[in-house]
Design an enzyme around this catalytic site. Structure first.
Site, PDB file in Angstrom:
ATOM      1  N   CYS A  27     -28.450 -65.367  36.121  1.00 28.56           N
ATOM      2  CA  CYS A  27     -28.882 -66.759  36.301  1.00 28.56           C
ATOM      3  C   CYS A  27     -30.404 -66.880  36.185  1.00 28.56           C
ATOM      4  O   CYS A  27     -31.139 -66.261  36.965  1.00 28.56           O
ATOM      5  CB  CYS A  27     -28.429 -67.264  37.674  1.00 28.56           C
ATOM      6  N   VAL A  67     -26.637 -71.173  42.814  1.00 29.07           N
ATOM      7  CA  VAL A  67     -27.644 -70.161  43.159  1.00 29.07           C
ATOM      8  C   VAL A  67     -28.891 -70.491  42.354  1.00 29.07           C
ATOM      9  O   VAL A  67     -28.773 -71.081  41.276  1.00 29.07           O
ATOM     10  CB  VAL A  67     -27.150 -68.733  42.844  1.00 29.07           C
TER      11      VAL A  67
HETATM   12  N1  LIG Z   1     -31.551 -76.872  39.797  1.00 25.15           N
HETATM   13  C1  LIG Z   1     -30.953 -75.656  40.284  1.00 25.15           C
HETATM   14  C2  LIG Z   1     -29.986 -75.150  39.238  1.00 25.15           C
HETATM   15  C3  LIG Z   1     -29.233 -73.898  39.702  1.00 25.15           C
HETATM   16  C4  LIG Z   1     -28.015 -73.605  38.839  1.00 25.15           C
HETATM   17  O1  LIG Z   1     -27.533 -74.456  38.075  1.00 25.15           O
HETATM   18  N2  LIG Z   1     -27.490 -72.383  38.964  1.00 25.15           N
HETATM   19  C5  LIG Z   1     -26.271 -72.050  38.283  1.00 25.15           C
HETATM   20  C6  LIG Z   1     -26.249 -70.602  37.830  1.00 25.15           C
HETATM   21  S1  LIG Z   1     -27.473 -70.220  36.634  1.00 25.15           S
HETATM   22  C7  LIG Z   1     -25.113 -72.181  39.267  1.00 25.15           C
HETATM   23  O2  LIG Z   1     -25.249 -71.866  40.425  1.00 25.15           O
HETATM   24  N3  LIG Z   1     -23.948 -72.603  38.783  1.00 25.15           N
HETATM   25  C8  LIG Z   1     -22.761 -72.682  39.570  1.00 25.15           C
HETATM   26  C9  LIG Z   1     -22.233 -74.064  39.696  1.00 25.15           C
HETATM   27  O3  LIG Z   1     -22.899 -75.001  39.218  1.00 25.15           O
HETATM   28  O4  LIG Z   1     -21.164 -74.214  40.272  1.00 25.15           O
HETATM   29  C10 LIG Z   1     -32.047 -74.631  40.596  1.00 25.15           C
HETATM   30  O5  LIG Z   1     -33.146 -74.750  40.039  1.00 25.15           O
HETATM   31  O6  LIG Z   1     -31.825 -73.770  41.448  1.00 25.15           O
END
Ligand SMILES: N[C@@H](CCC(=O)N[C@@H](CS)C(=O)NCC(=O)O)C(=O)O
Length: 254
Positions: A27, A67
């Protein structure tokens, strides 16, 4: 650090008293926080989670189930990479990663904002190529050109200064992954050395920074992860050496 990703049904490891980061190894948002914590020499632990089969306890730390999330005290956490990173920079000011000038901090945020188009074009190219619009490649290159121009205008080794700062650690995880696109059949997203000489040199300098070196993955590895995810079976644990530990040949008796 174990690279194994915990999943539904897995127990939350006991809290050790250190800062604890909930992350996923591939990520880019979680990487932003890892780089900041490394640059600040903070003591921390990482818990990697499988985002397709999330452990039940993840939502206690990250209500949106994303995350990174940072447990700063037992059972208490904040989430979102930008929020966490500014918190860390303010809470642990010994190695400051932002300018003391409010205008410069605002300009850094604008650099990140102008890069957002390239970031989302990357996601589409990597994970949803059938949704690529004719102007996606253009948007991507516009973002990179804008970034290269900022590097030229600032004239410093990194965007922050002659040492990297928050703005650099915010963008780098994406640039790291951009280099994988030609390997997954997207040559039009290449960071060509002729067009992006300054940007490519900057990237190479970033890769030498200890905070990054400790976590950096090469384009081939990112490409493998992207391909596995696109096949519907994201290989979160492909770097987990504990899974192959016991298959090592045993030493022959003398
Ligand atoms: N705006 C958030 C975006 C975080 C994000 O989208 N992380 C993804 C992984 S790269 C995630 O956790 N995806 C799981 C989901 O959305 O359920 C940040 O900057 O932390």
């Amino acid at each position: 650090m174990s690279e194994k990703h915990l999943q539904t049904g897995d127990v939350l490891p006991p809290y050790s008293g250190k800062l604890r980061l909930f992350a996923m190894r591939f990520c880019p948002y979680a990487e932003r926080t890892v780089l900041v914590m490394n640059a600040k020499n903070l003591q921390y632990e990482t818990v990697f989670v499988n985002l397709d089969h999330k452990p039940e306890w993840l939502s206690n730390f990250s209500p949106k189930g994303t995350v990174p999330a940072l447990e700063y005290e037992e059972g208490k956490a904040i989430f979102d990479s930008n929020i966490i990173n500014v918190y860390l920079d303010e809470k642990y000011p010994e190695v400051p990663l932002q300018s003391s000038d409010p205008l410069r901090r605002a300009e850094d945020k604008i650099i990140v904002e102008l890069f957002a188009g390239a970031q989302s074009a990357f996601y589409t190219a990597a994970y949803n190529p059938s949704a690529l619009q004719p102007n996606s490649v253009e948007t991507y290159h516009k973002g990179l050109e804008a970034l290269q121009l900022k590097l030229k205008e600032r004239g410093t080794k990194f965007l922050h200064a002659d040492t990297p700062g928050l703005v650099d650690f915010t963008l780098f995880p994406f640039l790291e992954r951009f280099e994988a696109l030609p390997l997954v059949g997207k040559p039009e997203f290449e960071l060509s050395k002729t067009k992006y000489e300054l940007l490519v040199n900057y990237l190479e300098a970033m890769k030498q920074v200890p905070a990054i070196k400790a976590y950096y993955l090469d384009p081939q590895t990112h490409a493998k992860f992207i391909e596995s995810r696109n096949k519907g079976d994201a290989n979160y644990n492909m770097l987990d050496t504990s899974a192959v530990c016991c298959m090592r040949p045993r030493k022959k008796k003398e």
